[in-house]
Write a protein that holds these residues in place. Structure first.
Motif, mmCIF file in Angstrom:
data_model
loop_
_atom_site.group_PDB
_atom_site.id
_atom_site.type_symbol
_atom_site.label_atom_id
_atom_site.label_comp_id
_atom_site.label_asym_id
_atom_site.label_seq_id
_atom_site.Cartn_x
_atom_site.Cartn_y
_atom_site.Cartn_z
ATOM 1 N N PRO A 34 54.508 125.468 9.373
ATOM 2 C CA PRO A 34 53.825 125.267 10.657
ATOM 3 C C PRO A 34 54.711 124.543 11.661
ATOM 4 C CG PRO A 34 52.346 124.739 8.849
ATOM 5 C CD PRO A 34 53.696 124.967 8.247
ATOM 6 N N THR A 92 55.109 135.226 13.351
ATOM 7 C CA THR A 92 53.652 135.218 13.447
ATOM 8 C C THR A 92 53.100 135.647 12.098
ATOM 9 O OG1 THR A 92 53.763 135.813 15.786
ATOM 10 C CG2 THR A 92 51.657 136.113 14.670
ATOM 11 N N SER A 93 52.493 134.710 11.391
ATOM 12 C CA SER A 93 51.947 135.000 10.057
ATOM 13 C C SER A 93 50.528 135.547 10.200
ATOM 14 C CB SER A 93 51.925 133.719 9.220
ATOM 15 O OG SER A 93 51.225 133.929 8.014
ATOM 16 N N ALA A 142 43.758 135.669 9.069
ATOM 17 C CA ALA A 142 44.151 134.318 9.480
ATOM 18 C C ALA A 142 45.500 134.460 10.168
ATOM 19 C CB ALA A 142 44.254 133.389 8.279
ATOM 20 N N GLU A 190 48.763 132.364 12.096
ATOM 21 C CA GLU A 190 49.417 131.087 12.352
ATOM 22 C C GLU A 190 50.859 131.339 12.766
ATOM 23 O OE1 GLU A 190 50.036 126.652 10.344
ATOM 24 O OE2 GLU A 190 49.230 128.312 9.156
ATOM 25 N N LEU A 225 54.608 130.262 12.744
ATOM 26 C CA LEU A 225 55.464 129.508 11.833
ATOM 27 C C LEU A 225 56.898 129.512 12.341
ATOM 28 C CD1 LEU A 225 54.176 131.008 8.446
ATOM 29 C CD2 LEU A 225 53.368 128.924 9.584
ATOM 30 N N ASN A 236 48.272 123.731 17.488
ATOM 31 C CA ASN A 236 47.079 123.784 16.630
ATOM 32 C C ASN A 236 46.838 125.219 16.162
ATOM 33 O OD1 ASN A 236 44.534 123.657 15.454
ATOM 34 N ND2 ASN A 236 43.782 122.164 16.917
ATOM 35 N N PRO A 237 46.914 125.465 14.844
ATOM 36 C CA PRO A 237 46.747 126.848 14.349
ATOM 37 C C PRO A 237 45.359 127.424 14.601
ATOM 38 C CG PRO A 237 46.853 125.280 12.519
ATOM 39 C CD PRO A 237 47.224 124.521 13.751
ATOM 40 N N ARG A 238 44.367 126.582 14.874
ATOM 41 C CA ARG A 238 43.029 127.114 15.117
ATOM 42 C C ARG A 238 42.984 128.011 16.345
ATOM 43 N NH1 ARG A 238 39.236 121.889 14.790
ATOM 44 N NH2 ARG A 238 41.018 121.044 15.931
ATOM 45 N N HIS A 249 45.669 129.944 17.339
ATOM 46 C CA HIS A 249 46.712 130.969 17.287
ATOM 47 C C HIS A 249 46.148 132.385 17.262
ATOM 48 C CE1 HIS A 249 49.855 127.908 15.583
ATOM 49 N NE2 HIS A 249 49.441 127.615 16.807
ATOM 50 N N ARG A 250 45.063 132.591 16.543
ATOM 51 C CA ARG A 250 44.498 133.943 16.457
ATOM 52 C C ARG A 250 44.036 134.438 17.824
ATOM 53 N NH1 ARG A 250 40.143 134.535 11.946
ATOM 54 N NH2 ARG A 250 38.993 133.152 13.352
#
Length: 568
Positions: A440, A408-409, A425, A427, A429, A155-157, A159-160
Motif C-alpha cells: 500500500p 492497480t490491484s 476489491a 487498491e 500499490l 486511503n484504499p477505501r 480507490h475503487r
C-alpha cells in the motif's frame, strides 16, 4: 442522485474564494482572496504556513483545540467562502438533510468560532450546524495532500470509486442488479421459511382442522345458544306461574271466551243505540287485545319450555365452542375464520412447491444478471487499471521515482463479499525499489516519495475531478532542480481551469504560481504576528530570489529568479 464525488465540470466551476482568520495563534486578523489556477504560498521556515492550514482545517470540521486561540483573546474565528457555478447534488443533499437553507446561486459560507476556555460553534450561511456536517462537506470542498496524508488518495477505501470514474464504468447498472438479486433472494428465503414452518405445523393443523370440522361452528351461533339456554332456565323458574295462567285462559269459562260471548250478544242490540255501538267497539278491541295476549302467552310458554335434555345439549355445545375459542385464542364467532385460515395454510403447503420453483427461477435469473453486470464491470476495471498504471508510470521518472512501480490491484472477492459495487476489491500499490514487493502507498513510501506518488496519481486521474480546492503541503520537500521543475509543471497542469494551492519551499514550484502569497512573521517587543501578502510581479521576483539565495538576496539570485519566471 449523483455520485459522492464530482465530475471534472463540477471541479472547474467551484473554488475557495475567501478565507478570513481572526485571532488564530500568531494571526491577529487576516483576509485572503483566492482565484483559479495555481496559487503558491511561500515563506521562511516557522513563518506560520501551518497556521493557515490549521485555520482552514477548523472550517472543515477538524477537532477544536483551544490552544489555537491567540494569547490574550477570548475567542477566535475562521470563515471560508466557497462559490459554485452550480452547487453539486452531494452538497445540496447534505445541506438538505441538515435543514440548512440556501438561496439559488448563493455561495457557501462556513464559519467556525472557537473559545479560549474550550468549545466551539459552527455556522453555514449564519445558520448554526453541527461540526459533523462540516466533516461531511469537507471531502467535496478541500482535498489536502501532505507529508503525513492518511486520507484521500492514500486511503484504499476510495480507490475503487476512483478507478470506476476513471474507467467511466456503469456502476449504477451493477447496483440495480444487486438490489434486484437481493430482493429475489429475500423473497425466496421468506417463502422457504414460511413453507418449512407450515410443514412443521402440518400435522397439528390437520388435527385442529378435523376437530373444528367435527364441531362445525357457525358465526352468531354462540349468541343464539346463550339466548335459548337463558330462556329455558327462566322457564324452569316460571313454570308454575305459566301453568296457572294457562288454566285461567283455557276452557269455555275462560275470560276470553266470556268476552267473545258478550260481544256476540251486544252485536245483536248495538244498532238500537249509539252508546251500545260504542260499547261494542270497545268490547271488540278488548277481544282483540286479549287474543293477542293469549297468543303471546302461548309463544312465551313455548319459548320458555323447560326441556332438560335440550338444555343439557345447549350447555354442552356452548362449553365445546368456548373451549375451542380459548384454545385458538379467539372469539367463538371467529372460529369459522380460523378454519378458513387453516385450510388456506394447508393449501399453501400444497401450492408451495410450485411457488417455490418460480421464486427459485427468479432468484437464479437475478443472480445471473448481477454476475453478468459485475463481470463486465470487472473487465472494465482491469482495462482501466492497466491504462492507469501506464499513465502513472509515465509521471514517475520526471518526479525522480524512476525506480518505482505502480500497480492497480484488482482482486475478485468471494461471493459472500459481493455487493452493490461489484465483486472486486481495488487498491493502489507501489514498489519503490527494483525487486521489492508491491505494498500500500503509505506503507512503503517516505513522506516526500508519498507526496510525489500522490501527485503522479492525481495528474493521471485529473479528468475525474475532485474537491473544489486541492492543497499540496510541501510536496517538494527534499527535492530540487529538475524534479522540482517537474513538480511545478504538473501542479500547474493539474490546476488548469480549477483551483490548486501549494505550500512550497521550492523556487521552481513558486515560479509556476498564477498567484503568489508570502507568509511572514514579525515581532514588536513581546508581540509576534504572522501576516500574508499577495505579491506583485516585483515582489514575486524578490521572494523567489530569496528562496534561491537564502537570507541575502544577490543580483545573481534575482537574475535566476527572472529566468525561472520567464520560463513558465
Amino acid at each position: 442522485m449523483r455520485s459522492d464525488k464530482w465530475s471534472r465540470i463540477d471541479f472547474l466551476l467551484a473554488m475557495l474564494t475567501t478565507l478570513a482568520i481572526r485571532n488564530i495563534v500568531l494571526i491577529e486578523a487576516l483576509d485572503l482572496a483566492f482565484g483559479r489556477g495555481l496559487g503558491v504560498l511561500t515563506g521562511e521556515t516557522g513563518a506560520g504556513k501551518s497556521i493557515l492550514l490549521d485555520a482552514l482545517g477548523l472550517v472543515l470540521g477538524a477537532r477544536a483545540d483551544s490552544a489555537l486561540v491567540r494569547a490574550g483573546e477570548d475567542q477566535a474565528s475562521v470563515t471560508a467562502t466557497f462559490e459554485f457555478a452550480a452547487m453539486p447534488d452531494v452538497i445540496l443533499q447534505a445541506l438538505d438533510d441538515a435543514e440548512v437553507e440556501l438561496e439559488p446561486g448563493e455561495p457557501l459560507i462556513i464559519r467556525r468560532r472557537l473559545k479560549a476556555d474550550g468549545g466551539s460553534r459552527a455556522f453555514i450561511n449564519d445558520q448554526p450546524v453541527g461540526v459533523a456536517l462540516l466533516r461531511t462537506l469537507s471531502a467535496a470542498l478541500v482535498e489536502l495532500h501532505g507529508q503525513h496524508d492518511d486520507r484521500g488518495l492514500v486511503n484504499p477505501r476510495g480507490h475503487r470509486a476512483l478507478l470506476d470514474r476513471y474507467a467511466g464504468a456503469d456502476v449504477a447498472r451493477v447496483s440495480a442488479a444487486w438490489a434486484d438479486w437481493r430482493s429475489a433472494k429475500n423473497a425466496l428465503a421468506t417463502a422457504r421459511e414460511g413453507i418449512e414452518q407450515a410443514r412443521a405445523d402440518q400435522d397439528l393443523l390437520l388435527a385442529h382442522l378435523e376437530e373444528l370440522t367435527n364441531i362445525a361452528p357457525e358465526e352468531g351461533e354462540e349468541e343464539l345458544l346463550a339466548t335459548s339456554r337463558s330462556d329455558m332456565q327462566k322457564g324452569e323458574k316460571l313454570a308454575g306461574d305459566l301453568e296457572d295462567l294457562r288454566l285461567i285462559w283455557d276452557g269455555s269459562d275462560a275470560p276470553l271466551a266470556r268476552l267473545r260471548s258478550a260481544a256476540r250478544r251486544l252485536d245483536r242490540i248495538a244498532p238500537e243505540h249509539a252508546l251500545l255501538a260504542e260499547a261494542l267497539a270497545s268490547l271488540d278491541r278488548a277481544v282483540i287485545e286479549a287474543g293477542e295476549a293469549e297468543e303471546k302467552l302461548e309463544a312465551a310458554a313455548e319459548a320458555l319450555t323447560h326441556d332438560p335434555l335440550e338444555l343439557d345439549r345447549i350447555e354442552t355445545r356452548l362449553f365445546e365452542l368456548r373451549a375451542l375459542a380459548r384454545k385458538h385464542n379467539c372469539q367463538v364467532d371467529e372460529l369459522p375464520e380460523v378454519m378458513r385460515d387453516m385450510r388456506d395454510r394447508l393449501d399453501a403447503i400444497e401450492q408451495g412447491d410450485a411457488d417455490l420453483a418460480g421464486l427459485e427461477n427468479t432468484e437464479s435469473l437475478a443472480g445471473a444478471a448481477y454476475s453478468k453486470a459485475a463481470e463486465a464491470l470487472h473487465k472494465a476495471r482491469v482495462t482501466a487499471g492497466a491504462k492507469l498504471d501506464s499513465a502513472v508510470a509515465g509521471e514517475l521518472a520526471p518526479l525522480k521515482l524512476d525506480a518505482a512501480r505502480f500497480r492497480t490491484s484488482i482482486t475478485q472477492l468471494p461471493q459472500d463479499r459481493w455487493g452493490a459495487s461489484g465483486m472486486d476489491a481495488v487498491e493502489f500499490l507501489i514498489a519503490t525499489n527494483p525487486g521489492a514487493d508491491f505494498a500500500p502507498l503509505n506503507k512503503v513510501a517516505s513522506g516526500g516519495e508519498l507526496s510525489r506518488f500522490i501527485l503522479a496519481l492525481k495528474v493521471a486521474l485529473a479528468e475525474q475531478g475532485g474537491a473544489a480546492t486541492v492543497i499540496f503541503d510541501e510536496i517538494d520537500r527534499g527535492v530540487g532542480g529538475a524534479v522540482a521543475s517537474a513538480i511545478g509543471e504538473r501542479l500547474a497542469r493539474l490546476a488548469d481551469g480549477g483551483q490548486l494551492l501549494a505550500v512550497t519551499h521550492s523556487p521552481q514550484v513558486a515560479a509556476r504560481g498564477g498567484t503568489h502569497y508570502m507568509i511572514a512573521k514579525s515581532s514588536t517587543g513581546t508581540v509576534t504576528k504572522t501576516s500574508v501578502a499577495r505579491l506583485d510581479a516585483e515582489g514575486r521576483q524578490e521572494e523567489i530570489a530569496r528562496m534561491l539565495s537564502g537570507a541575502e538576496v544577490t543580483p545573481e539570485a534575482r537574475a535566476q529568479a527572472d529566468r525561472l519566471l520567464e520560463g513558465v
